[in-house]
Design a protein around this motif. Structure first.
Motif, PDB file in Angstrom:
ATOM      1  N   PHE A 225      11.208  39.683  65.202  1.00  0.00           N
ATOM      2  CA  PHE A 225      10.140  40.498  64.645  1.00  0.00           C
ATOM      3  C   PHE A 225       8.804  39.773  64.757  1.00  0.00           C
ATOM      4  O   PHE A 225       8.634  38.673  64.254  1.00  0.00           O
ATOM      5  CB  PHE A 225      10.452  40.857  63.200  1.00  0.00           C
ATOM      6  CG  PHE A 225      11.724  41.637  63.058  1.00  0.00           C
ATOM      7  CD1 PHE A 225      11.919  42.801  63.769  1.00  0.00           C
ATOM      8  CD2 PHE A 225      12.750  41.196  62.229  1.00  0.00           C
ATOM      9  CE1 PHE A 225      13.091  43.526  63.659  1.00  0.00           C
ATOM     10  CE2 PHE A 225      13.925  41.908  62.098  1.00  0.00           C
ATOM     11  CZ  PHE A 225      14.101  43.077  62.818  1.00  0.00           C
ATOM     12  N   GLY A 226       7.876  40.426  65.418  1.00  0.00           N
ATOM     13  CA  GLY A 226       6.569  39.857  65.695  1.00  0.00           C
ATOM     14  C   GLY A 226       6.156  40.073  67.135  1.00  0.00           C
ATOM     15  O   GLY A 226       4.967  40.113  67.457  1.00  0.00           O
ATOM     16  N   LEU A 227       7.146  40.256  68.022  1.00  0.00           N
ATOM     17  CA  LEU A 227       6.832  40.495  69.429  1.00  0.00           C
ATOM     18  C   LEU A 227       6.386  41.931  69.660  1.00  0.00           C
ATOM     19  O   LEU A 227       5.550  42.198  70.528  1.00  0.00           O
ATOM     20  CB  LEU A 227       8.054  40.188  70.310  1.00  0.00           C
ATOM     21  CG  LEU A 227       8.565  38.750  70.308  1.00  0.00           C
ATOM     22  CD1 LEU A 227       9.749  38.620  71.268  1.00  0.00           C
ATOM     23  CD2 LEU A 227       7.464  37.775  70.691  1.00  0.00           C
ATOM     24  N   GLU A 228       6.968  42.862  68.916  1.00  0.00           N
ATOM     25  CA  GLU A 228       6.672  44.292  69.080  1.00  0.00           C
ATOM     26  C   GLU A 228       6.763  44.996  67.730  1.00  0.00           C
ATOM     27  O   GLU A 228       6.990  44.351  66.699  1.00  0.00           O
ATOM     28  CB  GLU A 228       7.643  44.937  70.075  1.00  0.00           C
ATOM     29  CG  GLU A 228       7.049  45.254  71.443  1.00  0.00           C
ATOM     30  CD  GLU A 228       5.882  46.260  71.387  1.00  0.00           C
ATOM     31  OE1 GLU A 228       5.712  46.929  70.351  1.00  0.00           O
ATOM     32  OE2 GLU A 228       5.162  46.371  72.394  1.00  0.00           O
ATOM     33  N   ASP A 229       6.595  46.306  67.736  1.00  0.00           N
ATOM     34  CA  ASP A 229       6.705  47.092  66.516  1.00  0.00           C
ATOM     35  C   ASP A 229       8.100  46.908  65.926  1.00  0.00           C
ATOM     36  O   ASP A 229       9.110  47.219  66.567  1.00  0.00           O
ATOM     37  CB  ASP A 229       6.461  48.575  66.825  1.00  0.00           C
ATOM     38  CG  ASP A 229       6.543  49.438  65.588  1.00  0.00           C
ATOM     39  OD1 ASP A 229       5.521  49.584  64.905  1.00  0.00           O
ATOM     40  OD2 ASP A 229       7.653  49.943  65.292  1.00  0.00           O
ATOM     41  N   TRP A 230       8.187  46.406  64.702  1.00  0.00           N
ATOM     42  CA  TRP A 230       9.484  46.056  64.137  1.00  0.00           C
ATOM     43  C   TRP A 230      10.360  47.277  63.876  1.00  0.00           C
ATOM     44  O   TRP A 230      11.598  47.203  63.967  1.00  0.00           O
ATOM     45  CB  TRP A 230       9.326  45.226  62.864  1.00  0.00           C
ATOM     46  CG  TRP A 230       8.751  45.933  61.660  1.00  0.00           C
ATOM     47  CD1 TRP A 230       7.455  45.956  61.255  1.00  0.00           C
ATOM     48  CD2 TRP A 230       9.476  46.716  60.693  1.00  0.00           C
ATOM     49  NE1 TRP A 230       7.309  46.690  60.107  1.00  0.00           N
ATOM     50  CE2 TRP A 230       8.532  47.158  59.737  1.00  0.00           C
ATOM     51  CE3 TRP A 230      10.814  47.064  60.536  1.00  0.00           C
ATOM     52  CZ2 TRP A 230       8.901  47.960  58.646  1.00  0.00           C
ATOM     53  CZ3 TRP A 230      11.181  47.853  59.450  1.00  0.00           C
ATOM     54  CH2 TRP A 230      10.227  48.292  58.529  1.00  0.00           C
ATOM     55  N   ARG A 231       9.729  48.389  63.570  1.00  0.00           N
ATOM     56  CA  ARG A 231      10.528  49.589  63.292  1.00  0.00           C
ATOM     57  C   ARG A 231      11.220  50.096  64.552  1.00  0.00           C
ATOM     58  O   ARG A 231      12.413  50.428  64.527  1.00  0.00           O
ATOM     59  CB  ARG A 231       9.637  50.671  62.682  1.00  0.00           C
ATOM     60  CG  ARG A 231       9.153  50.362  61.264  1.00  0.00           C
ATOM     61  CD  ARG A 231       8.362  51.510  60.686  1.00  0.00           C
ATOM     62  NE  ARG A 231       8.135  51.343  59.260  1.00  0.00           N
ATOM     63  CZ  ARG A 231       7.055  50.778  58.731  1.00  0.00           C
ATOM     64  NH1 ARG A 231       6.081  50.322  59.528  1.00  0.00           N
ATOM     65  NH2 ARG A 231       6.940  50.665  57.414  1.00  0.00           N
ATOM     66  N   ALA A 232      10.504  50.152  65.660  1.00  0.00           N
ATOM     67  CA  ALA A 232      11.096  50.619  66.910  1.00  0.00           C
ATOM     68  C   ALA A 232      12.193  49.667  67.381  1.00  0.00           C
ATOM     69  O   ALA A 232      13.287  50.092  67.768  1.00  0.00           O
ATOM     70  CB  ALA A 232      10.019  50.775  67.983  1.00  0.00           C
ATOM     71  N   ASP A 233      11.935  48.353  67.334  1.00  0.00           N
ATOM     72  CA  ASP A 233      12.956  47.396  67.746  1.00  0.00           C
ATOM     73  C   ASP A 233      14.197  47.507  66.864  1.00  0.00           C
ATOM     74  O   ASP A 233      15.332  47.416  67.348  1.00  0.00           O
ATOM     75  CB  ASP A 233      12.403  45.971  67.702  1.00  0.00           C
ATOM     76  CG  ASP A 233      11.980  45.463  69.077  1.00  0.00           C
ATOM     77  OD1 ASP A 233      12.595  45.885  70.081  1.00  0.00           O
ATOM     78  OD2 ASP A 233      11.033  44.675  69.152  1.00  0.00           O
ATOM     79  N   SER A 234      13.999  47.722  65.563  1.00  0.00           N
ATOM     80  CA  SER A 234      15.135  47.828  64.649  1.00  0.00           C
ATOM     81  C   SER A 234      15.976  49.061  64.948  1.00  0.00           C
ATOM     82  O   SER A 234      17.212  49.027  64.823  1.00  0.00           O
ATOM     83  CB  SER A 234      14.643  47.877  63.201  1.00  0.00           C
ATOM     84  OG  SER A 234      13.970  46.679  62.867  1.00  0.00           O
ATOM     85  N   MET A 273       5.439  41.698  59.951  1.00  0.00           N
ATOM     86  CA  MET A 273       6.342  42.360  59.006  1.00  0.00           C
ATOM     87  C   MET A 273       6.188  41.698  57.641  1.00  0.00           C
ATOM     88  O   MET A 273       6.402  40.491  57.491  1.00  0.00           O
ATOM     89  CB  MET A 273       7.787  42.245  59.486  1.00  0.00           C
ATOM     90  CG  MET A 273       8.813  42.711  58.469  1.00  0.00           C
ATOM     91  SD  MET A 273      10.502  42.283  58.951  1.00  0.00           S
ATOM     92  CE  MET A 273      10.992  43.799  59.753  1.00  0.00           C
ATOM     93  N   SER A 274       5.817  42.469  56.637  1.00  0.00           N
ATOM     94  CA  SER A 274       5.645  41.928  55.291  1.00  0.00           C
ATOM     95  C   SER A 274       7.009  41.697  54.639  1.00  0.00           C
ATOM     96  O   SER A 274       8.042  42.197  55.106  1.00  0.00           O
ATOM     97  CB  SER A 274       4.835  42.903  54.433  1.00  0.00           C
ATOM     98  OG  SER A 274       5.591  44.084  54.171  1.00  0.00           O
TER      99      SER A 274
END
Length: 372
Positions: A225-234, A273-274
């Motif tokens: 998490f940090g390379l791309e949108d975390w929601r889409a990667d998840s 990501m918080s």
């Protein structure tokens, strides 16, 4: 067929729009259902779900206790080598970074095992940089029997191997393999993997297929998490999980939650990501799959880990050193990344027990022995 065909049928931008387009009614529908599908998972990781975090946390806690009881497994990473033939923007072991390279010998591994065993661990995660020439199959076949004499459960996080190689290492005592795609966005993946075999997106993406075909007991998935949108990667991780469960149903699965941490030649996150968002994601995965094992490493702070572990986490690392030889020799150097929770394992165990949970140091003995 492999997951590559499934991945090819999905469009990153469409997935992202669907997640961010979810509304409160979608979240409420997902929370009300006894079993959730990928559309429900989208709703649970969406911005629309943020006001429902308390309800998600209560359900996640209940489902975790129903399936896993009041237990939390403990493991520790054992770094065998920081040699690497890849150039990746986010990793301290990247070949372009100027640092002293080291690969542990059999005697050094023995000393590391004894130091780790003295802390109480019986499950280890073997970690290396990706260097097939000097830290490849022959090296693993040589050192796995040494390590297996000390520990009941062996996990690995090394370069992707072939199905035949995984099957062979299984006979040497390998139980589980963690392989993180880093990001499922192909263009972003290409930007961060500059040189080396890791640049081959498809070879890495199909690694869990090869693990399932080789009969590995447990496969670990995740994104950085940090390379791309975390929601889409998840979402892609969840889709990958569902595919694997359908095709390799006898295998266990785990998901980890690494957030980009400072390292040599460090990279600034594209997407931050918080803590609250990470809690949301952990709860969403538990609501999505009650059987899924969820792991949280020492990348996270002790305060955060103590609060979030009861909600859905089933295994944690403790006392981690991210450099080869770091347990027998306490000199700090060669780190892959900085850890945040630097408490001693016994202290972490006391914190887990104070939360009403039982630390579990030993998972199980499998039927394979390192006969060579």
């Amino acid at each position: 067929m492999s997951f590559f065909e499934v991945w090819s049928s999905l469009d990153w931008d469409d997935i992202k729009l669907s997640i961010y387009g979810k509304q409160a009614r979608d979240v409420e529908r997902a929370l009300a259902r006894p079993k959730r599908d990928l559309q429900d998972f989208m709703a649970l990781i969406s911005p629309a779900a943020e006001p429902y975090l308390e309800q998600m946390a209560q359900q996640a806690w209940r489902l975790t206790r129903q399936r896993f009881g009041n237990t939390v497994g403990f493991y520790i990473p054992l770094y065998l080598s920081n040699l690497c033939a890849n150039d990746c923007t986010y990793c301290g072991f990247s070949m372009s970074n100027r640092l002293k390279r080291r690969t542990l010998t059999e005697d050094e591994i023995e000393r590391e095992c004894l130091a780790i065993k003295a802390m109480g661990f019986d499950t280890v995660l073997l970690v290396t940089g990706e260097h097939e020439g000097k830290v490849g199959l022959d090296y693993f076949k040589r050192v796995l029997p040494i390590i297996k004499r000390h520990f009941s459960y062996l996990m690995m996080e090394v370069q992707p191997l072939s199905r035949e190689e995984y099957a062979e290492l299984r006979e040497y005592g390998l139980d589980s393999v963690m392989v993180y795609q880093e990001t499922y966005q192909h263009l972003t993946y290409d930007q961060h993997h500059i040189r080396g075999k890791k640049k081959d997106f498809r070879w890495r993406l199909e690694t869990p297929d090869r693990l399932g075909q080789a009969g590995i007991d447990k496969i670990g998935l995740g994104a950085l998490f940090g390379l791309e949108d975390w929601r889409a990667d998840s979402f892609y991780v969840a889709a990958h999980l569902r595919y694997l469960q359908k095709h390799y149903w006898q295998t266990r699965y785990s998901v980890s939650f690494p957030r980009l941490r400072p390292c040599a030649g460090g990279l600034e996150p594209k997407s931050v990501m918080s803590d609250r968002q990470l809690v949301q994601l952990i709860c969403a995965y538990r609501l999505f799959d009650q059987e899924l094992e969820l792991s949280l490493s020492t990348r996270e702070s002790e305060q955060f880990r103590d609060k979030v572990i009861p909600l859905g986490i089933t295994s944690i690392s403790a006392g981690s050193k991210t450099q080869p030889g770091g347990y027998a020799d306490t000199t700090v150097e060669l780190e892959q990344f900085e850890i945040d929770d630097d408490r001693a394992p016994a202290e972490v165990a006391r914190a887990v027990a104070a939360a009403g949970l039982q630390p579990v140091w030993k998972d199980w003995d499998n039927s394979y022995s390192a006969s060579r």
